[in-house]
Design an enzyme around this catalytic site. Structure first.
Site, PDB file in Angstrom:
ATOM      1  N   GLY A  11       0.835  -1.206   0.000  1.00  0.00           N
ATOM      2  CA  GLY A  11       0.000   0.000   0.000  1.00  0.00           C
ATOM      3  C   GLY A  11       0.866   1.251   0.000  1.00  0.00           C
ATOM      4  O   GLY A  11       1.851   1.324   0.728  1.00  0.00           O
ATOM      5  N   ARG A  72       0.837  -4.835  -5.633  1.00  0.00           N
ATOM      6  CA  ARG A  72       0.825  -6.088  -4.861  1.00  0.00           C
ATOM      7  C   ARG A  72       1.055  -7.173  -5.913  1.00  0.00           C
ATOM      8  O   ARG A  72       0.384  -7.216  -6.940  1.00  0.00           O
ATOM      9  CB  ARG A  72      -0.521  -6.262  -4.168  1.00  0.00           C
ATOM     10  CG  ARG A  72      -0.855  -5.043  -3.279  1.00  0.00           C
ATOM     11  CD  ARG A  72      -1.605  -5.416  -2.039  1.00  0.00           C
ATOM     12  NE  ARG A  72      -2.263  -4.273  -1.440  1.00  0.00           N
ATOM     13  CZ  ARG A  72      -1.891  -3.702  -0.296  1.00  0.00           C
ATOM     14  NH1 ARG A  72      -0.854  -4.149   0.366  1.00  0.00           N
ATOM     15  NH2 ARG A  72      -2.570  -2.689   0.206  1.00  0.00           N
ATOM     16  N   ASP A 103       5.321  -4.955   6.005  1.00  0.00           N
ATOM     17  CA  ASP A 103       5.936  -6.228   6.399  1.00  0.00           C
ATOM     18  C   ASP A 103       5.914  -7.268   5.280  1.00  0.00           C
ATOM     19  O   ASP A 103       6.842  -8.072   5.160  1.00  0.00           O
ATOM     20  CB  ASP A 103       5.325  -6.768   7.701  1.00  0.00           C
ATOM     21  CG  ASP A 103       3.832  -6.979   7.596  1.00  0.00           C
ATOM     22  OD1 ASP A 103       3.213  -6.454   6.655  1.00  0.00           O
ATOM     23  OD2 ASP A 103       3.279  -7.681   8.462  1.00  0.00           O
ATOM     24  N   THR A 125       4.178   2.588   5.503  1.00  0.00           N
ATOM     25  CA  THR A 125       2.770   2.173   5.560  1.00  0.00           C
ATOM     26  C   THR A 125       2.032   3.092   6.522  1.00  0.00           C
ATOM     27  O   THR A 125       2.585   3.446   7.571  1.00  0.00           O
ATOM     28  CB  THR A 125       2.609   0.698   6.028  1.00  0.00           C
ATOM     29  OG1 THR A 125       1.236   0.481   6.406  1.00  0.00           O
ATOM     30  CG2 THR A 125       3.473   0.359   7.221  1.00  0.00           C
ATOM     31  N   ASP A 127      -0.304   2.275   8.334  1.00  0.00           N
ATOM     32  CA  ASP A 127      -0.828   1.513   9.482  1.00  0.00           C
ATOM     33  C   ASP A 127       0.038   1.614  10.743  1.00  0.00           C
ATOM     34  O   ASP A 127      -0.423   1.287  11.830  1.00  0.00           O
ATOM     35  CB  ASP A 127      -0.963   0.028   9.105  1.00  0.00           C
ATOM     36  CG  ASP A 127      -2.021  -0.197   8.040  1.00  0.00           C
ATOM     37  OD1 ASP A 127      -2.806   0.721   7.787  1.00  0.00           O
ATOM     38  OD2 ASP A 127      -2.041  -1.299   7.455  1.00  0.00           O
ATOM     39  N   ASP A 129       2.333  -0.323  11.680  1.00  0.00           N
ATOM     40  CA  ASP A 129       2.249  -1.651  12.310  1.00  0.00           C
ATOM     41  C   ASP A 129       3.492  -2.503  12.081  1.00  0.00           C
ATOM     42  O   ASP A 129       3.407  -3.724  12.014  1.00  0.00           O
ATOM     43  CB  ASP A 129       1.005  -2.395  11.775  1.00  0.00           C
ATOM     44  CG  ASP A 129       1.090  -2.642  10.275  1.00  0.00           C
ATOM     45  OD1 ASP A 129       1.951  -2.046   9.602  1.00  0.00           O
ATOM     46  OD2 ASP A 129       0.273  -3.441   9.771  1.00  0.00           O
ATOM     47  N   ARG A 171      -6.097  -2.898   9.038  1.00  0.00           N
ATOM     48  CA  ARG A 171      -6.583  -4.275   8.938  1.00  0.00           C
ATOM     49  C   ARG A 171      -6.263  -5.042  10.209  1.00  0.00           C
ATOM     50  O   ARG A 171      -7.114  -5.701  10.780  1.00  0.00           O
ATOM     51  CB  ARG A 171      -5.886  -4.941   7.745  1.00  0.00           C
ATOM     52  CG  ARG A 171      -6.755  -5.726   6.861  1.00  0.00           C
ATOM     53  CD  ARG A 171      -5.987  -6.206   5.657  1.00  0.00           C
ATOM     54  NE  ARG A 171      -4.655  -5.578   5.530  1.00  0.00           N
ATOM     55  CZ  ARG A 171      -3.971  -5.528   4.406  1.00  0.00           C
ATOM     56  NH1 ARG A 171      -4.463  -6.047   3.316  1.00  0.00           N
ATOM     57  NH2 ARG A 171      -2.759  -4.979   4.363  1.00  0.00           N
TER      58      ARG A 171
HETATM   59  P1  ADP Z   1       2.904  -4.448   2.671  1.00  0.00           P
HETATM   60  O1  ADP Z   1       4.303  -4.493   2.191  1.00  0.00           O
HETATM   61  O2  ADP Z   1       2.361  -3.061   2.751  1.00  0.00           O
HETATM   62  O3  ADP Z   1       2.707  -5.264   3.934  1.00  0.00           O
HETATM   63  P2  ADP Z   1       1.729  -6.633   1.152  1.00  0.00           P
HETATM   64  O4  ADP Z   1       1.561  -7.541   2.304  1.00  0.00           O
HETATM   65  O5  ADP Z   1       0.635  -6.581   0.143  1.00  0.00           O
HETATM   66  O6  ADP Z   1       1.966  -5.113   1.563  1.00  0.00           O
HETATM   67  O7  ADP Z   1       3.079  -7.043   0.418  1.00  0.00           O
HETATM   68  C1  ADP Z   1       3.548  -6.307  -0.696  1.00  0.00           C
HETATM   69  C2  ADP Z   1       4.210  -7.230  -1.680  1.00  0.00           C
HETATM   70  O8  ADP Z   1       5.354  -7.858  -1.066  1.00  0.00           O
HETATM   71  C3  ADP Z   1       3.361  -8.408  -2.169  1.00  0.00           C
HETATM   72  O9  ADP Z   1       2.432  -8.057  -3.164  1.00  0.00           O
HETATM   73  C4  ADP Z   1       4.438  -9.337  -2.676  1.00  0.00           C
HETATM   74  O10 ADP Z   1       4.910  -8.901  -3.920  1.00  0.00           O
HETATM   75  C5  ADP Z   1       5.541  -9.158  -1.627  1.00  0.00           C
HETATM   76  N1  ADP Z   1       5.406 -10.177  -0.571  1.00  0.00           N
HETATM   77  C6  ADP Z   1       4.469 -10.249   0.381  1.00  0.00           C
HETATM   78  N2  ADP Z   1       4.632 -11.350   1.149  1.00  0.00           N
HETATM   79  C7  ADP Z   1       5.699 -12.000   0.646  1.00  0.00           C
HETATM   80  C8  ADP Z   1       6.374 -13.230   0.985  1.00  0.00           C
HETATM   81  N3  ADP Z   1       5.967 -14.004   1.972  1.00  0.00           N
HETATM   82  N4  ADP Z   1       7.447 -13.567   0.242  1.00  0.00           N
HETATM   83  C9  ADP Z   1       7.871 -12.794  -0.785  1.00  0.00           C
HETATM   84  N5  ADP Z   1       7.267 -11.648  -1.152  1.00  0.00           N
HETATM   85  C10 ADP Z   1       6.200 -11.244  -0.459  1.00  0.00           C
HETATM   86  O1  F6P Z   2      -1.695  -1.401   4.577  1.00  0.00           O
HETATM   87  C1  F6P Z   2      -2.256  -0.174   4.255  1.00  0.00           C
HETATM   88  C2  F6P Z   2      -3.735  -0.297   3.996  1.00  0.00           C
HETATM   89  O2  F6P Z   2      -4.216   0.973   3.644  1.00  0.00           O
HETATM   90  C3  F6P Z   2      -4.550  -0.884   5.137  1.00  0.00           C
HETATM   91  O3  F6P Z   2      -4.836   0.036   6.160  1.00  0.00           O
HETATM   92  C4  F6P Z   2      -5.781  -1.337   4.394  1.00  0.00           C
HETATM   93  O4  F6P Z   2      -6.427  -2.386   5.081  1.00  0.00           O
HETATM   94  C5  F6P Z   2      -5.223  -1.834   3.098  1.00  0.00           C
HETATM   95  O5  F6P Z   2      -4.000  -1.161   2.896  1.00  0.00           O
HETATM   96  C6  F6P Z   2      -6.131  -1.580   1.914  1.00  0.00           C
HETATM   97  O6  F6P Z   2      -5.521  -2.097   0.797  1.00  0.00           O
HETATM   98  P1  F6P Z   2      -6.103  -1.936  -0.670  1.00  0.00           P
HETATM   99  O7  F6P Z   2      -5.877  -0.534  -1.088  1.00  0.00           O
HETATM  100  O8  F6P Z   2      -5.314  -2.906  -1.470  1.00  0.00           O
HETATM  101  O9  F6P Z   2      -7.562  -2.246  -0.580  1.00  0.00           O
END
Ligand code: ADP
Ligand code: F6P
Length: 319
Positions: A11, A72, A103, A125, A127, A129, A171
């Site tokens: 995000g 993503r 994360d 982020t 969040d 978090d 979330r």
């Molecule tokens: P954020 O980084 O904000 O937590 P996501 O959880 O959607 O957002 O993760 C962002 C991107 O990081 C994912 O779309 C994917 O490309 C990569 N990613 C997430 N989890 C993993 C994982 N377990 N191993 C490798 N890449 C990951």
């Molecule tokens: O991680 C940031 C965040 O904005 C969360 O607060 C929310 O739950 C999520 O992303 C929403 O993601 P998307 O824009 O993919 O619906």
């Protein structure tokens, strides 16, 4: 380290541009070449690379979103895809990567590092978090957006003596809700880290109505339930009428606050220093106003802790 790359993933968050600017300018200051990768990890596979110059990050410090776009890309969890990404990065003579994200993005960065490609994480982020850092890029801006929105909602709530439920993002984390609850003086805050008890909430609302309160503001973090579901519950259980306002993605946009811009600049520059120092598989963060770095897995293997003291304070100040 002669050539590094930077990407934003997950995000988007206000301040990511300031972090990209810091990575690029610090790297060039240190004599490195920098490549910007568009669309997160997906952009590596698609080879969406652009050479970054001092000028390419001009005029972005004040902008929300990310000039490198974010994505993503679930396929990045696959070993074969990660290996393919490393081959492409190496083919372009890139020696290290700064990943700005949450994360999930850190897991991707750690996988690359474990496979032999040095990565450093920068927490971006709204969040707030990510364990290991007290603040993430974008949180302060999102918090201010929520606070100003609630201030406006309060005007109409007061004028019409209505009760409002404001649904905010988060979330798995209640930081936006708790901090906004204190900053905007909400009566109730419902967050994922604290068990929700509807009867207790009804008791609080009834008690304040009995002492003459004509309106109230409740903040619910989306991870617990939607604002509309909470409204339905209050109506069904206690005939309490509420209006619902879902703030949604407006929380992710807008010009970053000074605090987010400064934090992003510090984090971005430090990430470059860490790569130059030969550190890898680490994330930057801030604790007690001091910049720190720590192993990436600490960020995603530990659980984010809510600020329980602040939560208690918000309850105490809204009796
Ligand atoms: P954020 O980084 O904000 O937590 P996501 O959880 O959607 O957002 O993760 C962002 C991107 O990081 C994912 O779309 C994917 O490309 C990569 N990613 C997430 N989890 C993993 C994982 N377990 N191993 C490798 N890449 C990951
Ligand atoms: O991680 C940031 C965040 O904005 C969360 O607060 C929310 O739950 C999520 O992303 C929403 O993601 P998307 O824009 O993919 O619906």
């Amino acid at each position: 380290m002669k050539k590094i790359a930077v990407l934003t993933s997950g995000g988007d968050a206000p301040g990511m541009n300031a972090a990209i600017r810091a990575v690029v300018r610090k790297a060039i200051y240190e004599g490195l070449e920098v490549i910007g990768i568009e669309h997160g990890y997906q952009g590596i596979l698609e080879q969406r690379f652009q050479p970054m110059t001092l000028g390419s990050v001009g005029d972005i410090i004040q902008r929300g979103g990310t000039m490198l776009y974010s994505a993503r890309f679930p396929q990045f969890k696959e070993d074969a895809v990660q290996q393919q990404a490393i081959d492409i990065l190496k083919k372009h003579n890139i020696d290290g990567l700064v990943v700005i994200g949450g994360d999930g993005s850190y897991r991707g960065a750690m996988s690359l590092t474990e496979k032999g490609f040095p990565c450093v994480g920068v927490p971006g982020t709204i969040d707030n978090d990510i364990p290991g850092t007290e603040y993430t890029i974008g949180f302060d801006t999102a918090l201010n957006t929520v606070m100003y929105s609630i201030d406006k909602i309060r005007d109409t709530a007061t004028s019409h003596e209505n009760s409002f439920i404001v649904e905010v993002m988060g979330r798995d984390a209640g930081d936006i809700a708790v901090w906004a609850g204190v900053a905007a003086g909400a009566e109730t805050v419902v967050i994922p880290e604290v068990d929700f008890n509807v009867d207790r909430l009804i008791q609080r609302l009834t008690k304040s109505a009995m002492r003459g309160k004509k309106h109230s503001i409740m903040i619910v973090a989306e991870g617990v339930m939607s604002g509309h579901d909470l409204a339905k519950l209050l109506k069904e259980k206690a005939q309490i009428e509420t209006r619902v306002s879902v703030l949604g993605h407006m929380q992710r946009g807008g010009s970053p606050t000074a605090r987010d811009r400064v934090l992003a600049s510090q984090f971005g520059a430090r990430a470059v220093e860490l790569l130059i120092e030969g550190k890898q598989g680490v994330a930057v963060g801030v604790r007690n106003h001091v910049l720190v770095d720590y192993d990436l897995p600490e960020a995603y293997e530990n659980k984010h802790q809510a600020d329980t003291k602040l939560y208690t304070l918000s309850e105490q100040l809204s009796i």
